[in-house]
Design a protein around this motif. Structure first.
Motif, PDB file in Angstrom:
ATOM      1  N   ILE A  68      46.930  36.850  37.817  1.00 27.14           N
ATOM      2  CA  ILE A  68      47.570  38.016  38.445  1.00 27.14           C
ATOM      3  C   ILE A  68      47.047  38.166  39.879  1.00 27.14           C
ATOM      4  CG2 ILE A  68      47.787  40.537  38.361  1.00 27.14           C
ATOM      5  CD1 ILE A  68      47.507  40.354  35.332  1.00 27.14           C
ATOM      6  N   LYS A  69      45.718  38.010  40.029  1.00 30.29           N
ATOM      7  CA  LYS A  69      45.128  38.146  41.368  1.00 30.29           C
ATOM      8  C   LYS A  69      45.749  37.137  42.337  1.00 30.29           C
ATOM      9  CE  LYS A  69      41.079  37.269  44.080  1.00 30.29           C
ATOM     10  NZ  LYS A  69      39.638  37.119  44.220  1.00 30.29           N
ATOM     11  N   LEU A  70      45.831  35.860  41.911  1.00 30.16           N
ATOM     12  CA  LEU A  70      46.352  34.833  42.823  1.00 30.16           C
ATOM     13  C   LEU A  70      47.815  35.066  43.171  1.00 30.16           C
ATOM     14  CD1 LEU A  70      44.515  31.657  41.520  1.00 30.16           C
ATOM     15  CD2 LEU A  70      43.956  33.153  43.442  1.00 30.16           C
TER      16      LEU A  70
ATOM     17  N   THR B 279      39.419  31.119  55.631  1.00 30.92           N
ATOM     18  CA  THR B 279      38.105  31.382  55.023  1.00 30.92           C
ATOM     19  C   THR B 279      38.266  31.828  53.572  1.00 30.92           C
ATOM     20  OG1 THR B 279      37.537  32.217  57.217  1.00 30.92           O
ATOM     21  CG2 THR B 279      35.935  32.591  55.476  1.00 30.92           C
ATOM     22  N   ILE B 280      39.249  32.710  53.322  1.00 33.80           N
ATOM     23  CA  ILE B 280      39.461  33.208  51.951  1.00 33.80           C
ATOM     24  C   ILE B 280      39.886  32.059  51.038  1.00 33.80           C
ATOM     25  CG2 ILE B 280      41.056  34.584  50.557  1.00 33.80           C
ATOM     26  CD1 ILE B 280      41.012  36.676  52.759  1.00 33.80           C
ATOM     27  N   LEU B 281      40.752  31.177  51.556  1.00 36.49           N
ATOM     28  CA  LEU B 281      41.196  30.048  50.720  1.00 36.49           C
ATOM     29  C   LEU B 281      40.018  29.146  50.373  1.00 36.49           C
ATOM     30  CD1 LEU B 281      44.669  28.735  51.940  1.00 36.49           C
ATOM     31  CD2 LEU B 281      43.963  29.361  49.640  1.00 36.49           C
TER      32      LEU B 281
ATOM     33  N   LEU C 245      41.038  35.942  29.055  1.00 35.43           N
ATOM     34  CA  LEU C 245      41.267  37.175  29.820  1.00 35.43           C
ATOM     35  C   LEU C 245      40.926  36.937  31.290  1.00 35.43           C
ATOM     36  CD1 LEU C 245      41.997  40.139  30.027  1.00 35.43           C
ATOM     37  CD2 LEU C 245      39.618  40.718  29.445  1.00 35.43           C
ATOM     38  N   TYR C 246      39.838  36.217  31.562  1.00 37.24           N
ATOM     39  CA  TYR C 246      39.430  35.929  32.945  1.00 37.24           C
ATOM     40  C   TYR C 246      40.553  35.160  33.660  1.00 37.24           C
ATOM     41  CZ  TYR C 246      36.536  34.313  36.832  1.00 37.24           C
ATOM     42  OH  TYR C 246      36.030  34.064  38.083  1.00 37.24           O
ATOM     43  N   ILE C 247      41.068  34.121  32.997  1.00 35.53           N
ATOM     44  CA  ILE C 247      42.112  33.292  33.618  1.00 35.53           C
ATOM     45  C   ILE C 247      43.394  34.111  33.808  1.00 35.53           C
ATOM     46  CG2 ILE C 247      43.581  31.254  33.228  1.00 35.53           C
ATOM     47  CD1 ILE C 247      40.966  30.129  31.752  1.00 35.53           C
TER      48      ILE C 247
ATOM     49  N   LEU D 157      36.802  40.668  37.808  1.00 33.49           N
ATOM     50  CA  LEU D 157      36.558  39.255  37.473  1.00 33.49           C
ATOM     51  C   LEU D 157      35.057  38.969  37.506  1.00 33.49           C
ATOM     52  CD1 LEU D 157      39.250  37.297  39.526  1.00 33.49           C
ATOM     53  CD2 LEU D 157      39.017  37.358  37.040  1.00 33.49           C
ATOM     54  N   ARG D 158      34.404  39.528  38.504  1.00 35.78           N
ATOM     55  CA  ARG D 158      32.962  39.290  38.640  1.00 35.78           C
ATOM     56  C   ARG D 158      32.258  39.757  37.375  1.00 35.78           C
ATOM     57  NH1 ARG D 158      29.543  36.396  41.560  1.00 35.78           N
ATOM     58  NH2 ARG D 158      30.652  36.856  43.458  1.00 35.78           N
ATOM     59  N   ARG D 159      32.665  40.929  36.874  1.00 39.48           N
ATOM     60  CA  ARG D 159      32.005  41.455  35.667  1.00 39.48           C
ATOM     61  C   ARG D 159      32.399  40.634  34.438  1.00 39.48           C
ATOM     62  NH1 ARG D 159      32.090  43.764  39.483  1.00 39.48           N
ATOM     63  NH2 ARG D 159      30.540  45.258  40.264  1.00 39.48           N
TER      64      ARG D 159
HETATM   65  C1  HEM Z   1      43.464  38.426  50.055  1.00 41.81           C
HETATM   66  C2  HEM Z   1      42.799  37.478  49.461  1.00 41.81           C
HETATM   67  C3  HEM Z   1      41.520  37.658  48.643  1.00 41.81           C
HETATM   68  C4  HEM Z   1      40.654  38.716  48.584  1.00 41.81           C
HETATM   69  C5  HEM Z   1      40.744  40.057  49.326  1.00 41.81           C
HETATM   70  C6  HEM Z   1      39.596  38.341  47.639  1.00 41.81           C
HETATM   71  C7  HEM Z   1      38.512  39.155  47.313  1.00 41.81           C
HETATM   72  C8  HEM Z   1      37.472  38.766  46.481  1.00 41.81           C
HETATM   73  C9  HEM Z   1      36.258  39.533  46.282  1.00 41.81           C
HETATM   74  C10 HEM Z   1      35.958  40.868  46.960  1.00 41.81           C
HETATM   75  C11 HEM Z   1      35.482  38.836  45.379  1.00 41.81           C
HETATM   76  C12 HEM Z   1      34.082  39.191  44.910  1.00 41.81           C
HETATM   77  C13 HEM Z   1      34.084  40.152  43.809  1.00 41.81           C
HETATM   78  C14 HEM Z   1      32.622  40.639  43.530  1.00 41.81           C
HETATM   79  O1  HEM Z   1      31.700  39.937  43.900  1.00 41.81           O
HETATM   80  O2  HEM Z   1      32.489  41.709  42.953  1.00 41.81           O
HETATM   81  C15 HEM Z   1      36.229  37.664  44.989  1.00 41.81           C
HETATM   82  C16 HEM Z   1      35.800  36.772  44.012  1.00 41.81           C
HETATM   83  C17 HEM Z   1      36.566  35.682  43.632  1.00 41.81           C
HETATM   84  N1  HEM Z   1      37.716  35.207  44.231  1.00 41.81           N
HETATM   85 FE1  HEM Z   1      38.768  36.132  45.688  1.00 41.81          FE
HETATM   86  N2  HEM Z   1      39.820  37.076  47.146  1.00 41.81           N
HETATM   87  C18 HEM Z   1      40.989  36.625  47.737  1.00 41.81           C
HETATM   88  C19 HEM Z   1      41.588  35.401  47.537  1.00 41.81           C
HETATM   89  C20 HEM Z   1      41.164  34.471  46.598  1.00 41.81           C
HETATM   90  C21 HEM Z   1      41.770  33.162  46.412  1.00 41.81           C
HETATM   91  C22 HEM Z   1      42.937  32.615  47.241  1.00 41.81           C
HETATM   92  C23 HEM Z   1      41.097  32.571  45.356  1.00 41.81           C
HETATM   93  C24 HEM Z   1      41.306  31.209  44.706  1.00 41.81           C
HETATM   94  C25 HEM Z   1      41.838  30.177  45.286  1.00 41.81           C
HETATM   95  C26 HEM Z   1      40.081  33.515  44.895  1.00 41.81           C
HETATM   96  C27 HEM Z   1      39.223  33.293  43.826  1.00 41.81           C
HETATM   97  C28 HEM Z   1      38.122  34.086  43.534  1.00 41.81           C
HETATM   98  C29 HEM Z   1      37.197  33.828  42.422  1.00 41.81           C
HETATM   99  C30 HEM Z   1      37.305  32.691  41.406  1.00 41.81           C
HETATM  100  C31 HEM Z   1      36.200  34.826  42.489  1.00 41.81           C
HETATM  101  C32 HEM Z   1      34.930  34.932  41.643  1.00 41.81           C
HETATM  102  C33 HEM Z   1      35.052  35.913  40.595  1.00 41.81           C
HETATM  103  C34 HEM Z   1      33.769  35.764  39.748  1.00 41.81           C
HETATM  104  O3  HEM Z   1      32.732  36.205  40.186  1.00 41.81           O
HETATM  105  O4  HEM Z   1      33.868  35.214  38.665  1.00 41.81           O
HETATM  106  N3  HEM Z   1      40.134  34.650  45.681  1.00 41.81           N
HETATM  107  N4  HEM Z   1      37.429  37.640  45.684  1.00 41.81           N
END
Ligand code: HEM
Length: 135
Positions: A81-83, A43-45, A74-76, A131-133
Motif C-alpha cells: 500500500i505504501k509503495l 535519495t528516497i528511491l 501483514l508487513y508486505i 512498518l518500522r514497528r
Molecule cells: C515519498 C516517499 C517515501 C517516504 C516519505 C518514506 C518515508 C519513510 C520513513 C519516514 C521511514 C522510517 C520509518 C521509521 O523509522 O519509523 C521509512 C522506512 C522504510 N521505507 Fe520509506 N519512504 C518513501 C519511499 C519509499 C520507497 C520508494 C521504498 C522502497 C523502494 C521504501 C521502503 C521503506 C522500507 C522497507 C522501510 C523500512 C521499514 C522498516 O523499518 O521495516 N520507502 N520510509
C-alpha cells in the motif's frame, strides 16, 4: 520533500495569489523547487531500496531459522500500500515541478494537487512508522 510541498501549499501559494504577478511567481518557484524534488526522489528511491533489501534479507534469515514465527504477510501488505501511494506522490511531484507544456494546466492551479501530495505524504510517513514497528 513532503515538507517542501507543505510549505508551498500553506505559505507560498496564499502569498503568491495576492501578488500582481502570481502565475510567474508560482511557476518560477515550482521550477526552482524541481531541483530539490529530483534530489529527494533519487535519495528516497535509493534509501527505500536499501530498507527493502535489508528487510527481505532479515526476513529470509528468520524464515530459515523458524518458518512458523516469521509470517511477514501483514508487513508486505502494508509495504505494498505504501509503495502504491509513493508512486502517486512521485507522479504528482513530477507533474507539479517539471517544465513540460502538458503539465502546465496543473502547474497553473497547483493548490488541489499540492493538497493531495501533502496528504499522501503524511499517510506514507505514518505507514512507514507502522512498518518500522511491524518489522
Ligand atoms: C515519498 C516517499 C517515501 C517516504 C516519505 C518514506 C518515508 C519513510 C520513513 C519516514 C521511514 C522510517 C520509518 C521509521 O523509522 O519509523 C521509512 C522506512 C522504510 N521505507 Fe520509506 N519512504 C518513501 C519511499 C519509499 C520507497 C520508494 C521504498 C522502497 C523502494 C521504501 C521502503 C521503506 C522500507 C522497507 C522501510 C523500512 C521499514 C522498516 O523499518 O521495516 N520507502 N520510509
Amino acid at each position: 520533500m513532503i515538507g517542501g510541498f507543505f510549505f508551498f501549499r500553506v505559505v507560498l501559494l496564499p502569498i503568491a495569489n495576492r501578488s500582481t504577478d502570481s502565475e510567474n511567481l508560482i511557476a518560477s518557484a515550482l521550477r526552482r523547487f524541481s531541483g530539490i524534488v529530483w534530489t529527494a526522489l533519487l535519495t528516497i528511491l535509493i534509501s527505500g531500496l536499501y530498507n527493502f533489501i535489508t528487510f527481505f534479507r532479515s526476513a529470509r534469515a528468520d524464515a530459515s531459522m523458524d518458518p512458523v514465527v516469521s509470517d511477514h504477510s501483514l508487513y508486505i501488505f502494508v509495504l505494498g500500500i505504501k509503495l502504491f501511494i509513493v508512486f502517486l506522490i512521485f507522479t504528482l511531484a513530477i507533474v507539479l515541478t517539471f517544465p513540460y507544456p502538458v503539465f502546465s494546466v496543473y502547474q497553473k492551479r497547483p493548490a488541489p494537487w499540492l493538497n493531495l501530495t501533502v496528504i499522501f505524504g503524511l499517510i506514507v510517513i505514518f505507514l512507514s512508522a507502522y512498518l518500522r514497528r511491524l518489522g
